[in-house]
Write a protein that holds these residues in place. Structure first.
Motif, mmCIF file in Angstrom:
data_model
loop_
_atom_site.group_PDB
_atom_site.id
_atom_site.type_symbol
_atom_site.label_atom_id
_atom_site.label_comp_id
_atom_site.label_asym_id
_atom_site.label_seq_id
_atom_site.Cartn_x
_atom_site.Cartn_y
_atom_site.Cartn_z
ATOM 1 N N GLN A 1 0.824 -1.207 0.000
ATOM 2 C CA GLN A 1 0.000 0.000 0.000
ATOM 3 C C GLN A 1 0.859 1.258 0.000
ATOM 4 N N ASN A 2 1.969 1.219 0.689
ATOM 5 C CA ASN A 2 2.868 2.384 0.671
ATOM 6 C C ASN A 2 3.314 2.695 -0.761
ATOM 7 N N VAL A 3 3.737 1.640 -1.472
ATOM 8 C CA VAL A 3 4.219 1.828 -2.845
ATOM 9 C C VAL A 3 3.085 2.382 -3.722
ATOM 10 N N GLN A 4 1.885 1.873 -3.503
ATOM 11 C CA GLN A 4 0.759 2.358 -4.327
ATOM 12 C C GLN A 4 0.410 3.809 -4.017
ATOM 13 N N GLN A 5 0.663 4.243 -2.778
ATOM 14 C CA GLN A 5 0.452 5.674 -2.471
ATOM 15 C C GLN A 5 1.476 6.537 -3.197
ATOM 16 N N VAL A 6 2.687 6.034 -3.337
ATOM 17 C CA VAL A 6 3.700 6.776 -4.100
ATOM 18 C C VAL A 6 3.214 6.937 -5.544
ATOM 19 N N ALA A 7 2.693 5.843 -6.110
ATOM 20 C CA ALA A 7 2.183 5.911 -7.486
ATOM 21 C C ALA A 7 1.019 6.897 -7.585
ATOM 22 N N ASN A 8 0.123 6.875 -6.577
ATOM 23 C CA ASN A 8 -1.009 7.820 -6.576
ATOM 24 C C ASN A 8 -0.514 9.261 -6.664
ATOM 25 N N LEU A 9 0.483 9.556 -5.812
ATOM 26 C CA LEU A 9 0.996 10.929 -5.770
ATOM 27 C C LEU A 9 1.505 11.334 -7.161
ATOM 28 N N LEU A 10 2.253 10.445 -7.809
ATOM 29 C CA LEU A 10 2.814 10.777 -9.117
ATOM 30 C C LEU A 10 1.712 10.896 -10.169
ATOM 31 N N LEU A 11 0.704 10.032 -10.087
ATOM 32 C CA LEU A 11 -0.381 10.077 -11.083
ATOM 33 C C LEU A 11 -1.151 11.393 -11.005
ATOM 34 N N LEU A 12 -1.273 11.960 -9.805
ATOM 35 C CA LEU A 12 -2.081 13.181 -9.663
ATOM 36 C C LEU A 12 -1.570 14.310 -10.551
ATOM 37 N N ARG A 13 -0.257 14.306 -10.839
ATOM 38 C CA ARG A 13 0.262 15.360 -11.723
ATOM 39 C C ARG A 13 0.846 14.776 -13.010
ATOM 40 N N GLY A 14 0.358 13.617 -13.379
ATOM 41 C CA GLY A 14 0.753 13.045 -14.678
ATOM 42 C C GLY A 14 2.250 12.798 -14.790
ATOM 43 N N ASN A 15 2.874 12.391 -13.674
ATOM 44 C CA ASN A 15 4.330 12.242 -13.704
ATOM 45 C C ASN A 15 4.801 10.880 -14.227
ATOM 46 N N PHE A 16 4.130 10.405 -15.256
ATOM 47 C CA PHE A 16 4.619 9.233 -15.979
ATOM 48 C C PHE A 16 4.590 9.578 -17.457
ATOM 49 N N GLY A 17 5.565 9.048 -18.194
ATOM 50 C CA GLY A 17 5.531 9.245 -19.639
ATOM 51 C C GLY A 17 5.862 10.664 -20.047
ATOM 52 N N LYS A 18 6.703 11.339 -19.276
ATOM 53 C CA LYS A 18 7.255 12.615 -19.735
ATOM 54 C C LYS A 18 8.678 12.737 -19.205
ATOM 55 N N PRO A 19 9.530 13.483 -19.910
ATOM 56 C CA PRO A 19 10.931 13.549 -19.481
ATOM 57 C C PRO A 19 11.055 14.118 -18.074
ATOM 58 N N GLY A 20 11.952 13.537 -17.309
ATOM 59 C CA GLY A 20 12.238 14.089 -15.986
ATOM 60 C C GLY A 20 11.294 13.618 -14.903
ATOM 61 N N ALA A 21 10.386 12.693 -15.230
ATOM 62 C CA ALA A 21 9.379 12.289 -14.246
ATOM 63 C C ALA A 21 9.308 10.780 -14.127
ATOM 64 N N GLY A 22 8.805 10.321 -12.983
ATOM 65 C CA GLY A 22 8.539 8.888 -12.851
ATOM 66 C C GLY A 22 8.841 8.353 -11.474
ATOM 67 N N ILE A 23 8.726 7.035 -11.371
ATOM 68 C CA ILE A 23 8.918 6.359 -10.094
ATOM 69 C C ILE A 23 10.242 5.613 -10.141
ATOM 70 N N CYS A 24 10.995 5.671 -9.034
ATOM 71 C CA CYS A 24 12.348 5.111 -9.037
ATOM 72 C C CYS A 24 12.608 4.283 -7.780
ATOM 73 N N PRO A 25 12.144 3.020 -7.789
ATOM 74 C CA PRO A 25 12.510 2.144 -6.680
ATOM 75 C C PRO A 25 13.992 1.816 -6.768
ATOM 76 N N LEU A 26 14.701 1.916 -5.653
ATOM 77 C CA LEU A 26 16.139 1.599 -5.658
ATOM 78 C C LEU A 26 16.296 0.143 -5.298
ATOM 79 N N ARG A 27 16.613 -0.650 -6.293
ATOM 80 C CA ARG A 27 16.717 -2.094 -6.080
ATOM 81 C C ARG A 27 17.918 -2.430 -5.219
ATOM 82 N N GLY A 28 17.925 -3.643 -4.714
ATOM 83 C CA GLY A 28 18.971 -4.023 -3.797
ATOM 84 C C GLY A 28 20.151 -4.641 -4.491
#
Ligand SMILES: Nc1nc2c(c(=O)[nH]1)N[C@H]1C(S)=C(S)[C@@H](COP(=O)(O)OP(=O)(O)OC[C@H]3O[C@@H](n4cnc5c(=O)[nH]c(N)nc54)[C@H](O)[C@@H]3O)O[C@H]1N2
Ligand SMILES: Nc1nc2c(c(=O)[nH]1)N[C@H]1C(S)=C(S)[C@@H](COP(=O)(O)OP(=O)(O)OC[C@H]3O[C@@H](n4cnc5c(=O)[nH]c(N)nc54)[C@H](O)[C@@H]3O)O[C@H]1N2
Ligand SMILES: [Mo]
Length: 761
Positions: free
Chosen positions: A379-406
């Protein structure tokens, strides 16, 4: 009030990085290798013709940069390329019982394993065994189990795509989908949560996006230690004047100030750069509440701005998403009082984040274990996605979600089939490619696998790397459970505690590391790995192997497979003779790897498809989904004011269960790991002073006491109500079944605990 002097505890006032990092690198390298060798080795890291750094999964620009200085990358490389060895004479001189008395640091520091070893229970020692005999004995035991589902196939994220693919094909032909893997303890919340939100369980940004972003929100990760090459990127972004808002309960030095060792000016002038523009010390486990607060403020700003408002991206929401109304209703129903209590952050500070977010045309949210390792990780991860979706921060330069893998290839292992829940399409293509029918029933993830071992339902454990028993929660349940196994097999580079928790038959099979030349029947081989940004590239080991007896991971898997499955449909020996053939098979099962062999020969490799970057959403509805959950996930036990929330974290001198040394330089801890970081007010309230001996107890036990004693309290800049201690020492406090129900991720980062003065017991 002046704080008491405690041996090994002194404030670290310098920026992270800088000369301190250079000195620490030199020391770490000297302890493991000759200087000349080390220089050559390090210069081959992350070069097009060199090997991939085993340190972390952060990408390199075009993979062609000159050597990126990185203290912890250098430690990871030299720890593997060390001159120290653990030959059969070492095992002859030490019983397994005596080795169990050694620390994790001492065990791994003995150096590289050199020969395949089999446990002799009568003598309580490991003895050398030939490869073929080891394979034959393992095969016989695996064939003798009542059901293939009594075997568990664990993968740690260092394994290459080629090794991981062969491994999954082997286990599936053998007949099980039991694939516990380290991702289950790490970013599983991302792998499970994001497909529902945006149609893929991976990050969507590339390194180039960091050149164009206008805001970064960095949540729950500590890059100065765990993703040091990311510091170069953050340093550049900060220099561009881009705000970086950090949410982290602890003040982490590298997120405050960093001197880039690649920057001659900063090095010469002892200068440094502030990284975070705003540092919000969110309470442990309070991220969902903080995110809801930011989104609530954003919606209020949008409403206040009237019908033509562009505070939220109405056109994007209309065209590309579903579920906005439910999210908005949930946010309206969540009170500021509740948000403030659950996050420890003020309404004003969250409104300020919302204002900065509303101003930015391209935002990246980066996040790590501080977000995923909670009972509400998905649910935490999905809230991060919600926040980004509210301002269309996918599919444009300089925007998106960045999980730091291990681990450096944890993402790739997933892509090539390490999953306990395979899709029907993948199973069909495996059958088409190899001619056997793989099982469809879902298997075990890491927690379920250990539960089955504890209950005696599973009797065999094969580990492709890692230190499973130590990495999992509930140490007191997991360690003894390993003893009940009929068979345990560890493919490994270095000795660790899991190898010593022997079952009836136990084997240690030593393998080549990333840095070493991998010679097969047709010549030297390259393997491939996928970084955090879905870039796939080749890695070629260059060093002489630590011992002539070592085999590569693919060769070991093929050896076990051929010995276990005499009628196998898979041409094991043929595949490992030339890894191009393994890659052709990967391409046949996973069409995203089209022209695999051709494309990895291009320097820098290639990027796997990421549909959200083109605003294509592979969800059942074809849209991105706002996913909400009501409430703030407060645990009822937390209502008790004596209960604190414990998070377990990595020190600067460790790589997961591998302890390189006893310092945690940036947090001001030297030569010890027995500390609990506490807020000064929480200390005062309990009558505890810095340096006092304390014990930590899990606040709910289901009838079982979980306690860690002989710790000392350290006053630290940490959010009120939150305490932190090191992993893996703290794992005994985390109940095995205290995990995120959606993803199975253990709640390593929010355990309700009580802290007591030692004399109080
Ligand atoms: N040198 C080195 N590199 C590594 C590793 C290593 O051990 N050593 N491990 C590798 C692996 S497998 C992984 S998964 C990554 C891990 O990389 P990180 O995700 O950075 O790992 P952690 O040290 O567990 O801690 C995360 C940070 O989260 C913060 N935190 C703790 N609880 C919370 C919370 O509730 N909310 C928020 N917002 N923050 C919180 C902590 O203060 C800490 O700064 O690094 C990889 N790289
Ligand atoms: N309390 C608490 N527990 C945690 C975490 C936490 O934050 N807090 N983090 C969790 C996370 S994110 C993870 S990823 C897990 C880590 O869990 P694991 O991946 O199981 O553990 P590691 O410590 O990375 O494994 C170290 C061992 O890997 C072997 N090894 C190293 N390189 C190679 C190689 O190239 N090939 C092979 N075959 N073996 C190799 C060596 O023998 C070494 O001893 O721990 C989890 N546990
Ligand atoms: Mo991890």
């Amino acid at each position: 009030m002046a704080e008491k002097e405690i041996p090994g505890i002194r404030p670290y006032d310098n920026p992270a990085g800088g000369w301190g990092a250079l000195r620490a690198t030199a020391r770490a390298v000297r302890e493991q290798m000759d200087a000349g060798e080390a220089a050559v080795t390090l210069l081959r890291t992350n070069k097009p013709e060199g090997f991939d750094c085993p340190g972390c999964a952060w990408p390199d620009k075009k993979h062609t940069s000159t050597f990126q200085f990185c203290e912890n990358g250098a430690k990871a490389v030299t720890w593997e390329a060390t001159n120290k060895r653990v030959p059969p004479t070492f095992f002859a001189a030490h019983t397994v019982t005596s080795l169990l008395g050694w620390t994790d640091y001492q065990l791994e520091d003995q150096g590289r394993l050199t020969h395949p070893m089999a446990y002799n229970a009568e003598k309580d020692i490991y003895e050398a065994i030939g490869w073929d005999e080891a394979f034959a004995r393992i095969g016989e035991i695996l064939r003798g189990l009542d059901s293939p589902d009594m075997a568990e196939f664990y993968t740690s994220g260092r394994a290459s795509n080629e090794a991981a693919f062969l491994y999954q094909i082997f286990a599936r032909e053998y007949g099980t989908n039991n694939f516990p893997d380290c991702s289950n303890m790490c970013h599983e919340a991302t792998s499970v949560g994001l497909p529902h939100s945006i149609g893929i369980g991976k990050g969507t940004v590339s390194l180039d996006d960091f050149d164009h972003c206008e805001l970064i929100i960095a949540m729950g990760h500590n890059p100065g230690t765990n993703h040091p090459r990311m510091m170069g990127t953050l340093h550049e972004v900060a220099h561009r004047g881009v705000p970086i808002i950090v949410l982290n309960p602890l003040r982490e030095r590298a997120l405050e100030r960093f001197a880039d060792p690649q920057d001659p000016w900063e090095m010469a002038t002892l200068g440094s750069t502030p990284i975070a523009s705003t540092y919000l010390q969110v309470k442990v486990g309070g991220d969902a509440a903080a995110l809801k607060g930011i989104m609530k403020a954003l919606l209020e700003m949008d409403e206040a701005a009237g019908p033509d408002s562009d505070v939220i991206d109405h056109a994007f929401i209309q065209q590309h998403t579903r579920g906005f109304d439910a999210l908005a209703a949930d946010l309206r129903n969540t009170s500021w009082t509740a948000i403030e209590a659950a996050s420890s952050l003020s309404e004003a500070s969250l409104r300020a984040v919302a204002a900065a977010y509303a101003k930015s045309n391209a935002t990246i949210v980066t996040y790590g274990m501080g977000v995923t390792q909670h009972i509400t990780g998905t649910q935490n991860v999905q809230q991060v996605a919600n926040l980004l979706l509210l301002r269309g921060n996918f599919g444009k330069p300089g925007a998106g979600i960045c999980p730091l893998r291990g681990h450096s290839n944890v993402q790739g292992d997933r892509t090539v089939g390490i999953t306990e829940k395979p899709t029907a399409a993948v199973l069909a293509r495996i059958e088409q490619t190899f001619g056997f029918r793989p099982p469809a029933a879902h298997g075990h993830d890491a927690v379920a696998a250990m539960q089955a071992i504890i209950d005696g339902r599973s009797k065999a454990l094969i580990c492709l790397g890692g230190n499973l028993a130590v990495a999992l929660p509930d140490t007191e349940a997991c360690l003894p459970a390993m003893r009940g196994l009929e068979l345990s097999v560890h493919v490994a580079t270095k000795l660790n505690r899991s190898h010593l928790l022997t079952g009836k038959h136990s084997f240690i099979l030593p393998c080549l590391g990333r840095t070493e030349r991998d010679q097969q029947a047709t010549g030297p081989q390259a393997v491939t790995v996928e970084d955090s940004m879905s870039m796939v590239h080749a890695s070629r080991g260059k060093l002489t192997p630590a011992s002539e007896a070592l085999r590569s991971e693919p060769a070991i898997i093929a050896g076990i497979a051929a010995a276990t499955l005499p009628g196998s449909r898979v041409p094991w020996m043929d595949l490992i003779a030339d890894y191009d053939r393994i890659r052709d098979a990967i391409e046949a099962v996973y069409p995203d790897f089209e022209n695999y062999n051709e494309r990895i020969r291009v320097p820098g490799g290639f990027r796997l498809p990421l549909p959200p970057t083109e605003r294509i959403w592979n969800t059942p509805s074809g849209k991105a989904e706002f996913l909400c959950f009501s409430g703030l996930n407060e645990d009822p036990v937390l209502v008790d004011p004596s209960v604190l929330k414990l998070t377990t974290i990595r020190s600067h001198d460790q790589y997961n269960t591998t302890i390189y040394g006893l310092d945690d330089r940036y947090r001001g801890v030297f030569g010890r790991r027995d500390v609990v970081f506490m807020n000064r007010d929480d200390l005062a309230e309990r009558g505890i002073e810095q340096g006092d001996e304390i014990q930590v107890e899990t606040a709910f036990g289901q009838g079982k006491e979980r306690r860690l004693s002989k710790l000392i309290a350290i006053a630290y800049e940490i959010a009120r109500g939150s305490v932190a201690t090191y992993y893996p020492e703290g794992n005994c406090l985390v109940p095995l079944d205290y995990h995120d129900k959606s993803s199975g991720t253990p709640s390593y980062k929010s355990v309700p605990v009580r802290v007591l003065r030692a004399s109080a017991s």
